[in-house]
Design an enzyme around this catalytic site. Sequence first.
Site, PDB file in Angstrom:
ATOM      1  CB  VAL A  24      44.128   7.743  70.522  1.00  0.00           C
ATOM      2  CG1 VAL A  24      45.209   7.084  71.369  1.00  0.00           C
ATOM      3  CG2 VAL A  24      43.408   6.701  69.668  1.00  0.00           C
ATOM      4  NE  ARG A  72      30.302   2.743  51.126  1.00  0.00           N
ATOM      5  CZ  ARG A  72      31.234   3.369  50.400  1.00  0.00           C
ATOM      6  NH1 ARG A  72      32.070   2.678  49.667  1.00  0.00           N
ATOM      7  NH2 ARG A  72      31.311   4.677  50.410  1.00  0.00           N
ATOM      8  N   GLY A 102      29.981   8.757  57.313  1.00  0.00           N
ATOM      9  CA  GLY A 102      28.946   9.558  56.677  1.00  0.00           C
ATOM     10  C   GLY A 102      27.554   9.184  57.158  1.00  0.00           C
ATOM     11  N   GLY A 104      25.303   7.037  56.257  1.00  0.00           N
ATOM     12  CA  GLY A 104      25.028   5.609  56.463  1.00  0.00           C
ATOM     13  C   GLY A 104      25.595   5.139  57.791  1.00  0.00           C
ATOM     14  CG  ASP A 127      29.960  12.217  49.503  1.00  0.00           C
ATOM     15  OD1 ASP A 127      30.802  12.369  48.602  1.00  0.00           O
ATOM     16  OD2 ASP A 127      29.511  11.102  49.833  1.00  0.00           O
ATOM     17  NE  ARG A 162      42.409  18.870  22.961  1.00  0.00           N
ATOM     18  CZ  ARG A 162      43.482  18.117  23.048  1.00  0.00           C
ATOM     19  NH1 ARG A 162      43.948  17.753  24.213  1.00  0.00           N
ATOM     20  NH2 ARG A 162      44.092  17.716  21.954  1.00  0.00           N
ATOM     21  CG  MET A 169      33.682  10.826  43.760  1.00  0.00           C
ATOM     22  SD  MET A 169      34.602   9.969  45.052  1.00  0.00           S
ATOM     23  CE  MET A 169      35.010   8.447  44.212  1.00  0.00           C
ATOM     24  CD  GLU A 187      34.379  28.565  31.391  1.00  0.00           C
ATOM     25  OE1 GLU A 187      34.889  27.479  31.710  1.00  0.00           O
ATOM     26  OE2 GLU A 187      34.894  29.663  31.661  1.00  0.00           O
ATOM     27  NE  ARG A 253      36.872   7.531  49.154  1.00  0.00           N
ATOM     28  CZ  ARG A 253      36.096   6.464  48.929  1.00  0.00           C
ATOM     29  NH1 ARG A 253      34.909   6.637  48.370  1.00  0.00           N
ATOM     30  NH2 ARG A 253      36.473   5.274  49.245  1.00  0.00           N
TER      31      ARG A 253
HETATM   32  P1  ADP Z   1      28.764   6.567  54.638  1.00  0.00           P
HETATM   33  O1  ADP Z   1      28.816   6.320  56.095  1.00  0.00           O
HETATM   34  O2  ADP Z   1      30.017   7.192  54.104  1.00  0.00           O
HETATM   35  O3  ADP Z   1      27.495   7.275  54.210  1.00  0.00           O
HETATM   36  P2  ADP Z   1      27.584   4.102  53.659  1.00  0.00           P
HETATM   37  O4  ADP Z   1      26.287   4.719  53.285  1.00  0.00           O
HETATM   38  O5  ADP Z   1      28.171   3.102  52.723  1.00  0.00           O
HETATM   39  O6  ADP Z   1      28.758   5.147  53.900  1.00  0.00           O
HETATM   40  O7  ADP Z   1      27.377   3.419  55.095  1.00  0.00           O
HETATM   41  C1  ADP Z   1      28.464   2.814  55.772  1.00  0.00           C
HETATM   42  C2  ADP Z   1      27.972   1.639  56.551  1.00  0.00           C
HETATM   43  O8  ADP Z   1      27.051   2.080  57.567  1.00  0.00           O
HETATM   44  C3  ADP Z   1      27.193   0.600  55.764  1.00  0.00           C
HETATM   45  O9  ADP Z   1      28.025  -0.261  55.016  1.00  0.00           O
HETATM   46  C4  ADP Z   1      26.474  -0.135  56.887  1.00  0.00           C
HETATM   47  O10 ADP Z   1      27.381  -1.004  57.528  1.00  0.00           O
HETATM   48  C5  ADP Z   1      26.144   1.019  57.843  1.00  0.00           C
HETATM   49  N1  ADP Z   1      24.749   1.461  57.628  1.00  0.00           N
HETATM   50  C6  ADP Z   1      24.253   2.122  56.566  1.00  0.00           C
HETATM   51  N2  ADP Z   1      22.918   2.305  56.680  1.00  0.00           N
HETATM   52  C7  ADP Z   1      22.564   1.742  57.845  1.00  0.00           C
HETATM   53  C8  ADP Z   1      21.308   1.584  58.555  1.00  0.00           C
HETATM   54  N3  ADP Z   1      20.155   2.038  58.061  1.00  0.00           N
HETATM   55  N4  ADP Z   1      21.319   0.945  59.750  1.00  0.00           N
HETATM   56  C9  ADP Z   1      22.474   0.456  60.263  1.00  0.00           C
HETATM   57  N5  ADP Z   1      23.681   0.570  59.653  1.00  0.00           N
HETATM   58  C10 ADP Z   1      23.734   1.195  58.467  1.00  0.00           C
HETATM   59  O1  F6P Z   2      30.798   8.829  50.146  1.00  0.00           O
HETATM   60  C1  F6P Z   2      32.034   9.100  49.574  1.00  0.00           C
HETATM   61  C2  F6P Z   2      32.097   8.646  48.146  1.00  0.00           C
HETATM   62  O2  F6P Z   2      33.389   8.919  47.657  1.00  0.00           O
HETATM   63  C3  F6P Z   2      31.019   9.224  47.224  1.00  0.00           C
HETATM   64  O3  F6P Z   2      31.338  10.538  46.803  1.00  0.00           O
HETATM   65  C4  F6P Z   2      31.007   8.223  46.101  1.00  0.00           C
HETATM   66  O4  F6P Z   2      29.752   8.179  45.473  1.00  0.00           O
HETATM   67  C5  F6P Z   2      31.282   6.928  46.826  1.00  0.00           C
HETATM   68  O5  F6P Z   2      31.888   7.250  48.059  1.00  0.00           O
HETATM   69  C6  F6P Z   2      32.192   5.999  46.068  1.00  0.00           C
HETATM   70  O6  F6P Z   2      32.242   4.806  46.743  1.00  0.00           O
HETATM   71  P1  F6P Z   2      33.336   3.661  46.458  1.00  0.00           P
HETATM   72  O7  F6P Z   2      34.613   4.126  47.085  1.00  0.00           O
HETATM   73  O8  F6P Z   2      32.792   2.474  47.148  1.00  0.00           O
HETATM   74  O9  F6P Z   2      33.480   3.540  44.995  1.00  0.00           O
END
Ligand code: ADP
Ligand code: F6P
Length: 319
Positions: A24, A72, A102, A104, A127, A162, A169, A187, A253
């Site tokens: 921004v 998501r 990330g 996705g 991650d 213990r 994660m 360990e 997180r």
């Molecule tokens: P991160 O971005 O942290 O890896 P996710 O894997 O849950 O988290 O992906 C976040 C969002 O990105 C998904 O809910 C979806 O909306 C979008 N996304 C994931 N994979 C794809 C894909 N192959 N094509 C388009 N959008 C995607």
């Molecule tokens: O991608 C971040 C992360 O915290 C991963 O380490 C974990 O597997 C996942 O998201 C947990 O997702 P949620 O918050 O939907 O339980």
Amino acid sequence: MRKIAVLTSGGDAPGMNGAIRAIVRVGIKRGFEVYGVYEGYKGLVAGNIKKLGYSDVSEILSKGGTILESSRLPSFKEDKVQEQAIHQLKQRGIDGLVVIGGDGSYKGALALSQKGIDCIAIPGTIDNDINGTDETIGFHTALYNIIDAVNKLRDTSSSHHRCFVVEVMGNHADNLAIYSAIACGSEIVIIDKTEYDENKIIEELKICEEEYHKKHAIIIVSEKILDVEKLANRISEETGYSGRSIVLGHIQRGGSPVPEDRILASKMAEEAICLLEKRKSGLCICMKDNQIISKNIEEALIEKNENQDRLYQLFLDLA
Ligand code: ADP
Ligand code: F6P
């Protein structure tokens, strides 16, 4: 005036707010009108988009989570859903988008860039699983959170003989597990990439106890591999330690981002603005050998993690 937008997607990560703030503020200074998309791709498709000014991002640098919220949306893989998102942007005259998330989220950004929106991705995930970059925003804070928790567990571990089995994660990437195992001096570490043998773990604990006379024992386990409670029970039954398990979960997180994440976020966001000024698209921001650079999103996603085997070996040599 050119209009650009920013969104956060996938799991929230500490430092995302620092990136939003920098998008921004640097964006406005470089002559853009900047918009915030709320709730990631879900809000983009729904048109939940608002103009952001200098003061809208005041006092967020030290806050965890994301002021833009995240989501998501599995259906974002579909063409028609992406077209709807593009329609929302075009309707407002927005032609540039910064996606903080990330791997996705990167795929969503790539799809939008292939459909004509200038899209730049910034790695925001605890991650650290985007191999094109050495570091992702949020990883340092999550690591700090794990270390802080394990330091506390170690007090009870030593006082009560213990063994704590601590699940962290990481979403199959193992980075949080390996780095925290090194930083905590655990360990044992159990990761996704290598096979694990429960009998061997019990034997190793017996060695810790009988040969090294250790009062404490910490086992770090990457999530989604085993039932930590069952392992702790077996440890109680078969070794001199009483086993206890803990899943650190979303504690990892949350919280105020550490300086590394705030600075990384600010630097990466500034680079994203530079790329949008040059009308670049389909790129992601990376930190490589301490330099902020950019790469094609596809390239960053398929790169191999060259460092991990060596770090795992370092752990084994130290344990
Ligand atoms: P991160 O971005 O942290 O890896 P996710 O894997 O849950 O988290 O992906 C976040 C969002 O990105 C998904 O809910 C979806 O909306 C979008 N996304 C994931 N994979 C794809 C894909 N192959 N094509 C388009 N959008 C995607
Ligand atoms: O991608 C971040 C992360 O915290 C991963 O380490 C974990 O597997 C996942 O998201 C947990 O997702 P949620 O918050 O939907 O339980």
